[in-house]
Design a protein around this motif. Structure first.
Motif, PDB file in Angstrom:
ATOM      1  N   LEU A  34      35.413  43.421  42.758  1.00  0.00           N
ATOM      2  CA  LEU A  34      36.220  43.811  41.610  1.00  0.00           C
ATOM      3  C   LEU A  34      37.343  44.769  42.022  1.00  0.00           C
ATOM      4  O   LEU A  34      38.498  44.613  41.605  1.00  0.00           O
ATOM      5  CB  LEU A  34      35.328  44.472  40.560  1.00  0.00           C
ATOM      6  CG  LEU A  34      36.005  45.032  39.305  1.00  0.00           C
ATOM      7  CD1 LEU A  34      36.715  43.927  38.543  1.00  0.00           C
ATOM      8  CD2 LEU A  34      34.981  45.738  38.421  1.00  0.00           C
ATOM      9  N   VAL A  79      38.307  39.157  33.399  1.00  0.00           N
ATOM     10  CA  VAL A  79      37.038  39.172  32.671  1.00  0.00           C
ATOM     11  C   VAL A  79      36.297  37.847  32.812  1.00  0.00           C
ATOM     12  O   VAL A  79      35.067  37.822  32.913  1.00  0.00           O
ATOM     13  CB  VAL A  79      37.286  39.498  31.180  1.00  0.00           C
ATOM     14  CG1 VAL A  79      36.026  39.281  30.358  1.00  0.00           C
ATOM     15  CG2 VAL A  79      37.767  40.928  31.031  1.00  0.00           C
ATOM     16  N   THR A  80      37.028  36.740  32.845  1.00  0.00           N
ATOM     17  CA  THR A  80      36.383  35.429  32.908  1.00  0.00           C
ATOM     18  C   THR A  80      36.066  34.976  34.328  1.00  0.00           C
ATOM     19  O   THR A  80      35.105  34.236  34.542  1.00  0.00           O
ATOM     20  CB  THR A  80      37.270  34.361  32.238  1.00  0.00           C
ATOM     21  OG1 THR A  80      38.576  34.364  32.850  1.00  0.00           O
ATOM     22  CG2 THR A  80      37.398  34.623  30.749  1.00  0.00           C
ATOM     23  N   LEU A 121      44.273  40.358  32.347  1.00  0.00           N
ATOM     24  CA  LEU A 121      42.992  40.976  32.003  1.00  0.00           C
ATOM     25  C   LEU A 121      41.964  39.922  31.598  1.00  0.00           C
ATOM     26  O   LEU A 121      40.788  40.015  31.973  1.00  0.00           O
ATOM     27  CB  LEU A 121      43.187  41.992  30.879  1.00  0.00           C
ATOM     28  CG  LEU A 121      44.022  43.218  31.229  1.00  0.00           C
ATOM     29  CD1 LEU A 121      44.173  44.115  30.009  1.00  0.00           C
ATOM     30  CD2 LEU A 121      43.382  43.997  32.374  1.00  0.00           C
ATOM     31  N   LEU A 122      42.384  38.921  30.849  1.00  0.00           N
ATOM     32  CA  LEU A 122      41.467  37.864  30.439  1.00  0.00           C
ATOM     33  C   LEU A 122      41.013  37.052  31.651  1.00  0.00           C
ATOM     34  O   LEU A 122      39.842  36.653  31.743  1.00  0.00           O
ATOM     35  CB  LEU A 122      42.147  36.951  29.416  1.00  0.00           C
ATOM     36  CG  LEU A 122      41.251  35.917  28.716  1.00  0.00           C
ATOM     37  CD1 LEU A 122      40.066  36.589  28.051  1.00  0.00           C
ATOM     38  CD2 LEU A 122      42.063  35.111  27.711  1.00  0.00           C
ATOM     39  N   ASN A 164      36.156  37.157  37.485  1.00  0.00           N
ATOM     40  CA  ASN A 164      35.549  38.076  38.445  1.00  0.00           C
ATOM     41  C   ASN A 164      34.022  38.115  38.410  1.00  0.00           C
ATOM     42  O   ASN A 164      33.404  38.356  39.448  1.00  0.00           O
ATOM     43  CB  ASN A 164      36.123  39.481  38.261  1.00  0.00           C
ATOM     44  CG  ASN A 164      35.907  40.362  39.466  1.00  0.00           C
ATOM     45  OD1 ASN A 164      35.092  41.265  39.443  1.00  0.00           O
ATOM     46  ND2 ASN A 164      36.625  40.085  40.552  1.00  0.00           N
ATOM     47  N   PRO A 165      33.363  37.883  37.256  1.00  0.00           N
ATOM     48  CA  PRO A 165      31.888  37.874  37.247  1.00  0.00           C
ATOM     49  C   PRO A 165      31.250  36.816  38.140  1.00  0.00           C
ATOM     50  O   PRO A 165      30.031  36.820  38.302  1.00  0.00           O
ATOM     51  CB  PRO A 165      31.562  37.613  35.768  1.00  0.00           C
ATOM     52  CG  PRO A 165      32.714  38.182  35.028  1.00  0.00           C
ATOM     53  CD  PRO A 165      33.911  37.855  35.886  1.00  0.00           C
TER      54      PRO A 165
END
Length: 301
Positions: free
Chosen positions: A191, A149-150, A145-146, A152-153
Motif C-alpha cells: 500500500l 480501494v478496489t 482513490l477508487l 490494492n486489497p
C-alpha cells in the motif's frame, strides 16, 4: 515470439527477481505465522505444497503485470509509448498465450497439491475482476482513490491464500489475532509503495493523476509516513517474542524514513519519495527474514 517475450520480461517483469519475490513473500508469511503460533522447528514439513504456493504467487504477480498492461494500453500509448506493449515490441497475442499457459499450470498444480482451493479460486476471481475494472471502468479508471480501494486489497487476498494453506496444513486457527497481524504484514508495504510512486514534486506533475496532484505532496507524504508507522507496529507485534533486538532495528529504520520524509517535504526536487520507500521496505523485509532464519537456526539471533 520468444524474442518479443524476452524483451517484455526484461523490461516489465524480470523473471528471476520476481520469482525470488514470490518465494520470499510466501515463506515470510509462512514462517512468521508458524513461529508466532509456537510451532516447533522439528514440526516443520516443507514439501510440494510450499513449492506450488510460491509458484502460484509468482504466477499471479505475472498475471497482474500483464493485466495492467492490457488495462492501461490506451493510456500508456499516450503517456508511456516507450513501454514494450504500446511500442509494439511485444504483441497482445504473445501475452495472452503466456497468460493461458501459466494459469493452466497454476490451476492444475493447486488442484493436485494444495489444500485451500476456495482461497485459490477467490484469488484468481479477484484478479480477473481487477483486470476488468470490476465492470466499472468508466468510474474506477479516472478515480485514483477508487482504484486504490478496489485494487490494492489484492495483497490481502494473496496473504490470505498463504495463511489458509499454512493453517490447514498445521491445523492452526485460521481466524485469530495472530493470523490477522500476519495478514497485514506484507499489505502495508504494498500500500505504501503504491501511494508513494504517485507522489511527485510540483514541477514533475503531468496530466497523469497522482496523489500529490490531488492532495499536495506534503499531505500525501505525511499520509505515507502514518501508514509506515502502522506497518512498524504490526511488525513489532510479530517479532517481539522472536527477537527483541530486532524491534530496535525496526524503530531505527522508521526514524531514518521519517527523516527522509521531512527532507522530501522541505524540498521535493532532491529525490523521489518512492525510492526511499523501496529502501525502507528492503531493509525492513530483510530484517524480518533474518529474524525468521535466526529463530529457526538458533532459537534467537
Amino acid at each position: 515470439m520468444l524474442s518479443r517475450l524476452n524483451t517484455y520480461y526484461k523490461e516489465m517483469f524480470p523473471l528471476i527477481p520476481r520469482l525470488f519475490v514470490g518465494v520470499i513473500m510466501f515463506f515470510e508469511i509462512y514462517f512468521l505465522l508458524l513461529l508466532n503460533y509456537g510451532v516447533k522447528v522439528e514440526q516443520l514439513a516443507i514439501g510440494m505444497g510450499e513449492i506450488v504456493g510460491s509458484l502460484t504467487i509468482f504466477i499471479f504477480l505475472m498475471i497482474l503485470r500483464i493485466a495492467d498492461d492490457f488495462k492501461d494500453y490506451e493510456t500508456d500509448q499516450r503517456l508511456f509509448p516507450h513501454r514494450a506493449l504500446p511500442s509494439g515490441r511485444v504483441y497482445k497475442q504473445d501475452l495472452i498465450k503466456v497468460a493461458v499457459v501459466v494459469i493452466v499450470i497454476a490451476v492444475v498444480s493447486n488442484i493436485i497439491w494444495m489444500n485451500n482451493l476456495p482461497f485459490f479460486a477467490f484469488l484468481f476471481i479477484y484478479g480477473t475482476l481487477m483486470s476488468l475494472w470490476f465492470f466499472q471502468k468508466s468510474k474506477i479508471q479516472p478515480n485514483l482513490l477508487l482504484a486504490l480501494v478496489t485494487h490494492n486489497p489484492v495483497q490481502l487476498v494473496m496473504n490470505a491464500y498463504i495463511i489458509s494453506f499454512t493453517c490447514y496444513k498445521y491445523d492452526l486457527p485460521l481466524v485469530s489475532w495472530t493470523s490477522f497481524l500476519v495478514l497485514l504484514t506484507l499489505y502495508f508495504p504494498a500500500l505504501i509503495w503504491e501511494i508513494s510512486r504517485k507522489i511527485r514534486a510540483p514541477k514533475d506533475e503531468t496530466e497523469y493523476v497522482t496523489y500529490s496532484r490531488i492532495f499536495g505532496y506534503k499531505k500525501a507524504t505525511r499520509f505515507v509516513l502514518i501508514l509506515t508507522a502502522v506497518d512498524v507496529v504490526t511488525n513489532i507485534l510479530l517479532t517481539y517474542r522472536l527477537n527483541r533486538f530486532a524491534v530496535l532495528l525496526i524503530l531505527g529504520n522508521l526514524l531514518w524514513f521519517t527523516l527522509q520524509c521531512r527532507k522530501f517535504s522541505a524540498d521535493p526536487t532532491q529525490f523521489k519519495i518512492v525510492d526511499k520507500v523501496e529502501r525502507y521496505t528492503y531493509i525492513l523485509e530483510t530484517m524480518m527474514i533474518l529474524v525468521v532464519i535466526g529463530y529457526l537456526l538458533l532459537g534467537r539471533l
